[in-house]
Scaffold this motif. Structure first.
Motif, mmCIF file in Angstrom:
data_model
loop_
_atom_site.group_PDB
_atom_site.id
_atom_site.type_symbol
_atom_site.label_atom_id
_atom_site.label_comp_id
_atom_site.label_asym_id
_atom_site.label_seq_id
_atom_site.Cartn_x
_atom_site.Cartn_y
_atom_site.Cartn_z
ATOM 1 N N UNK A 197 -7.654 40.560 -10.774
ATOM 2 C CA UNK A 197 -8.848 40.914 -10.098
ATOM 3 C C UNK A 197 -9.403 42.197 -10.952
ATOM 4 N N UNK A 198 -8.671 42.975 -11.345
ATOM 5 C CA UNK A 198 -9.126 44.172 -11.914
ATOM 6 C C UNK A 198 -9.867 43.881 -13.250
ATOM 7 N N UNK A 199 -9.172 43.100 -14.147
ATOM 8 C CA UNK A 199 -9.873 42.547 -15.554
ATOM 9 C C UNK A 199 -10.998 41.977 -15.134
ATOM 10 N N UNK A 200 -11.239 41.234 -13.963
ATOM 11 C CA UNK A 200 -12.547 40.475 -13.780
ATOM 12 C C UNK A 200 -13.596 41.450 -13.375
ATOM 13 N N UNK A 201 -13.034 42.650 -12.980
ATOM 14 C CA UNK A 201 -14.060 43.717 -12.557
ATOM 15 C C UNK A 201 -14.386 44.397 -13.823
ATOM 16 N N UNK A 202 -13.838 43.943 -15.063
ATOM 17 C CA UNK A 202 -14.164 44.866 -16.330
ATOM 18 C C UNK A 202 -13.286 46.088 -16.538
ATOM 19 N N UNK A 203 -12.318 46.087 -15.744
ATOM 20 C CA UNK A 203 -11.359 47.210 -16.004
ATOM 21 C C UNK A 203 -10.081 46.772 -16.898
ATOM 22 N N UNK A 240 3.530 55.644 -24.538
ATOM 23 C CA UNK A 240 2.288 55.949 -23.786
ATOM 24 C C UNK A 240 2.221 57.097 -22.949
ATOM 25 N N UNK A 241 3.356 57.590 -22.759
ATOM 26 C CA UNK A 241 3.475 58.647 -21.637
ATOM 27 C C UNK A 241 2.537 59.677 -21.958
ATOM 28 N N UNK A 242 2.693 60.364 -23.104
ATOM 29 C CA UNK A 242 1.457 61.102 -23.465
ATOM 30 C C UNK A 242 0.492 60.589 -24.204
ATOM 31 N N UNK A 243 -0.423 59.970 -23.633
ATOM 32 C CA UNK A 243 -1.461 59.351 -24.515
ATOM 33 C C UNK A 243 -3.029 59.708 -24.323
ATOM 34 N N UNK A 244 -3.809 58.836 -24.587
ATOM 35 C CA UNK A 244 -5.133 58.956 -24.565
ATOM 36 C C UNK A 244 -5.781 58.878 -23.141
ATOM 37 N N UNK A 245 -6.977 59.496 -22.834
ATOM 38 C CA UNK A 245 -7.813 59.318 -21.882
ATOM 39 C C UNK A 245 -8.483 58.175 -21.877
ATOM 40 N N UNK A 246 -8.275 57.280 -21.001
ATOM 41 C CA UNK A 246 -8.889 56.024 -21.096
ATOM 42 C C UNK A 246 -9.364 55.731 -19.610
ATOM 43 N N UNK A 247 -10.739 56.191 -19.132
ATOM 44 C CA UNK A 247 -11.165 56.278 -17.723
ATOM 45 C C UNK A 247 -11.155 54.815 -17.150
ATOM 46 N N UNK A 248 -11.436 53.769 -18.236
ATOM 47 C CA UNK A 248 -11.548 52.556 -17.592
ATOM 48 C C UNK A 248 -10.339 51.882 -17.142
ATOM 49 N N UNK A 249 -9.175 52.495 -17.510
ATOM 50 C CA UNK A 249 -7.947 51.881 -17.055
ATOM 51 C C UNK A 249 -7.575 52.183 -15.616
ATOM 52 N N UNK A 250 -7.511 51.232 -14.884
ATOM 53 C CA UNK A 250 -7.488 51.197 -13.319
ATOM 54 C C UNK A 250 -6.113 50.940 -12.725
ATOM 55 N N UNK A 251 -5.499 50.331 -13.660
ATOM 56 C CA UNK A 251 -4.134 49.571 -13.186
ATOM 57 C C UNK A 251 -2.924 50.031 -14.029
ATOM 58 N N UNK A 252 -1.714 50.457 -13.789
ATOM 59 C CA UNK A 252 -0.516 50.390 -14.515
ATOM 60 C C UNK A 252 0.696 49.959 -13.603
ATOM 61 N N UNK A 253 1.503 48.917 -14.453
ATOM 62 C CA UNK A 253 2.615 48.014 -13.809
ATOM 63 C C UNK A 253 3.605 48.589 -14.670
ATOM 64 N N UNK A 254 4.450 49.274 -14.018
ATOM 65 C CA UNK A 254 5.905 49.760 -14.525
ATOM 66 C C UNK A 254 7.104 48.563 -14.038
ATOM 67 N N UNK A 255 7.399 48.070 -15.322
ATOM 68 C CA UNK A 255 8.705 47.196 -14.867
ATOM 69 C C UNK A 255 10.092 47.912 -14.910
ATOM 70 N N UNK A 256 11.096 47.341 -14.040
ATOM 71 C CA UNK A 256 12.387 48.314 -13.741
ATOM 72 C C UNK A 256 12.140 49.708 -13.697
ATOM 73 N N UNK A 257 11.230 50.058 -12.699
ATOM 74 C CA UNK A 257 10.846 51.063 -12.513
ATOM 75 C C UNK A 257 11.932 52.330 -12.007
ATOM 76 N N UNK A 258 12.928 51.507 -11.377
ATOM 77 C CA UNK A 258 14.150 52.346 -11.095
ATOM 78 C C UNK A 258 14.910 52.944 -12.197
ATOM 79 N N UNK A 259 14.781 52.485 -13.308
ATOM 80 C CA UNK A 259 15.273 53.069 -14.528
ATOM 81 C C UNK A 259 14.820 54.279 -15.071
ATOM 82 N N UNK A 260 13.817 54.637 -14.574
ATOM 83 C CA UNK A 260 13.029 55.875 -15.080
ATOM 84 C C UNK A 260 13.075 56.977 -14.039
#
Length: 676
Positions: free
Chosen positions: A456-462, A531-551
């Motif tokens: 859905x997000x990619x279809x919106x151009x994000x 990518x934790x300390x990375x660039x400013x990408x205003x067009x990025x609207x979604x982040x998926x973090x796998x195995x999030x309990x490990x962080x």
């Protein structure tokens, strides 16, 4: 014998043993005395009738029959013998791979065994054996390597105590009396050979205060040096500064205004600024830095901004040029990609003062760069650097004010111990109109729903980030890998470009991938936490973090901050099936708050000080015994005492404080006999 003598002067420590100890950083007798146990074993030394099945026990008895040894596969063996306890109970003792004890276990010999008690079979599965009667007290366990055993090292510690004739007290008698602390010999013996829990607690109490005071003396001495008149007071044009702030595209928050006043106040003082600026992701630290740079250039001096990556440096260059070039201020970029003639011309322009603001990576202050009149050095994400590294930065920028920025909110408990020599400014307010990132927790069996959201997000151009904890698949860990996710997502989203980034790529390769994502040449970026300390990408609207309990929460919050930088609503999806209550609480907490300071305190509670910044951090001090969180009150008292001592004439003149002065001298913090 002196504590400072080499270990080879101890009877029983030969060259081979000394070499093993040296690999652990132990070269002098004092080093061994200060290598205190990291934990203690408290075995049940009660009676056979009072011990509970499964207890760890440590009992003395007499050998009742000749031991038997049975050998089985690949040379392994099992030693068994009978032991008479309390003159009435015969128990069977089993030890694995200890056949060498067979000839030593003579009938009637008194031995002490420790291990697990099986009351049903009247057996002890022993892990250790000593000849002689049971010794009371807690059993110290040391951190060892180089093939050293607990028994061997314990023997060396005893030798060190036996052959040391004097113990110099670092703390003066007045301090020891005020807090009822032990002298050094009693304290160390209580740490190495506590005869009771109470003995250990009192020794630890004394050790913790001494550690905290020495550390705070170091921090406060750095702080005192920075305020010893080695700075330069700027004459600021407040009217120009106010006009610059008014023309910004958005109004400042109250927190930004307060922090700017603090920084401007430092710039106007003759002492060097040594300030940490902390603020949550998106709180507006960069604008504050820009205002400070503008004030510096208007006063006739140069400013420098150092950031972790080249691509981030390029983004800062673009934003600062847009801000400053209308005012005739010249902004330059110095990174490893600037080479040859262009690099030489830029270095010369910096030296000649033809560049007002220089943006670059940390090499900006580490390399052969000469400034004409540098006054303000700003560096980003400095929570990963310790006191000594921060001192190197200040030494490079002589007379310059230094401002450090971090997007990792630091709990007060850690700010005292990790950044105690600095002033701390906090932006604790977010700009108006910023949309909070919506955070959800999804189980791995809900991944199809997650992918539908990606579509859905990619279809919106994000664009979307997908984070994995590992680079490649592991045989031992059941977690997602970046390479596996990359392959799966390329197949799942054939109409979109997918990129892969991880720590094994070179700096150039990482920059190329990030540039492609920033320019929307890639719609999905699969990455590890680099990518934790990375660039400013205003067009990025979604982040998926796998195995999030490990962080940890702090790291999850940093990763979440990669999105939410544009006008569109952004989302963070935590994918994981945590098995522990801590893991479940971590993910639940992430869905409930976007406040980095709340998360930082919770993260500290869940993970402890040592893991707060992750394994790569070096900003936190490494204590042998003290815990920056559990011993916060002691740290606060020690900080007050350090400030009081350094400001008193008695500290610099009286013999009773000589050991503490010697400690500072060894750290190269004294000129002559006092701070200059």
């Amino acid at each position: 014998m002196s504590r400072s003598e080499a270990l080879t002067t101890l009877k029983g420590v030969g060259p081979e043993m000394a070499k093993k100890l040296e690999t652990m950083g132990l070269e002098r007798i004092e080093d061994v005395l200060e290598h205190v146990p990291f934990r203690y074993e408290n075995y049940n030394s009660g009676t056979v009738t009072t011990a509970i099945h499964g207890d760890l026990v440590k009992w003395s008895g007499t050998v009742q029959a000749a031991p038997l040894v049975r050998y089985y596969s690949k040379g392994k063996n099992r030693l068994q013998f009978r032991l008479l306890l309390e003159e009435r109970y015969v128990v069977h003792v089993t030890m694995f791979n200890r056949a060498f004890y067979k000839d030593k276990l003579a009938l009637g010999a008194t031995v002490t065994v420790k291990g697990k008690w099986d009351m049903n079979r009247m057996t002890i599965s022993a892990t250790d054996l000593e000849f002689g009667e049971l010794s009371d007290g807690l059993q110290p366990i040391y951190s060892l390597r180089a093939g050293l055993t607990q028994k061997n090292f314990g023997r060396i510690v005893k030798l060190a105590f036996e052959q040391t004739t004097s113990f110099e007290n670092r703390l003066p008698e007045s301090i020891r009396q005020r807090y009822r602390l032990e002298d050094r010999e009693t304290m160390l013996k209580g740490m190495h050979f506590p005869d009771s829990v109470e003995t250990y607690k009192q020794a630890r109490r004394s050790y913790v205060y001494e550690e905290c005071l020495l550390y705070q003396l170091k921090l406060q001495a750095f702080r005192k040096m920075e305020r010893a008149g080695k700075g330069r007071a700027l004459t600021l044009d407040k009217q120009r500064l106010n006009e610059f702030v008014k023309q910004l595209a958005f109004p400042l928050t109250g927190a930004q205004t307060r922090v700017i006043r603090e920084i401007v106040g430092d710039l106007e003082k003759p002492e060097r600024m040594n300030r940490l600026l902390q603020g949550d992701v998106g709180s507006g630290k960069t604008v504050v830095a820009a205002i400070a740079l503008y004030a510096t250039v208007c006063a006739g001096y140069q400013g420098a901004l150092m950031v972790p990556t080249e691509i981030l440096a390029e983004q800062h260059l673009a934003s600062l040029q847009a801000l400053f070039e209308p005012y005739g201020m010249r902004v330059g970029l110095l990174t490893s990609s600037v080479k040859g003639k262009a690099r030489n011309e830029l270095l010369q322009a910096i030296k000649d003062g033809d560049v007002d603001i220089i943006v670059g990576t940390h090499a900006l202050i580490q390399g052969p760069v000469e400034f004409s009149r540098l006054h303000l050095a700003i560096t980003d994400e400095q929570h990963r650097f310790g006191v000594e590294q921060r001192k190197m930065l200040r030494d490079k920028a002589e007379l310059a004010d230094v401002l450090y920025m971090t997007a990792t909110p630091i709990p007060r408990t850690l700010a005292i111990s990790a950044f105690g020599e600095m002033d701390v400014s906090t932006i604790d307010e977010m700009p108006a109109g910023r949309k909070p990132i919506e955070t959800y927790w999804a189980k791995t069996d809900q991944i199809d729903r997650v992918h539908a959201m990606v579509n859905r997000e990619l279809a919106l151009g994000r664009q979307a980030y997908v984070i994995a904890p590992l680079i490649e698949e592991s045989d031992t860990l059941e977690v997602e890998s970046a390479t596996a996710l990359y392959d799966m997502l390329r197949e799942r989203f054939p109409n979109y470009a997918v990129g892969l980034m991880h720590g094994k790529l070179s700096s150039t390769e990482k920059d190329e991938v990030m540039k492609a994502f920033a320019s929307n040449a890639l719609q999905i970026l699969v990455s590890t936490t680099v990518v934790e300390v990375g660039v400013n990408v205003p067009n990025a609207s979604l982040i998926i973090i796998h195995d999030a309990e490990r962080f940890g929460l702090a790291q999850l919050h940093q990763l979440r901050g990669r999105v939410g930088r544009g006008a569109d609503q952004s989302y963070c999806i935590l994918v994981g099936d945590p098995k522990s209550d801590v893991g479940k609480l971590r993910l639940k907490t992430m869905t409930e708050t976007n406040d980095g300071f709340v998360l930082a305190e919770k993260d500290l509670e869940l993970r402890g000080a040592g893991d707060f910044f992750g394994t790569a951090q070096s900003g936190l001090p490494s204590f042998r015994v003290a815990d920056p969180v559990l011993d916060l009150k002691v740290m606060e008292v020690a900080m007050q005492d350090a400030v009081r001592l350094l400001g008193s004439e008695a500290f610099w003149n009286e013999a009773t404080y000589a050991p503490l002065r010697h400690y500072l001298k060894r750290l190269d913090l004294l000129v002559g006999e006092r701070l200059e």
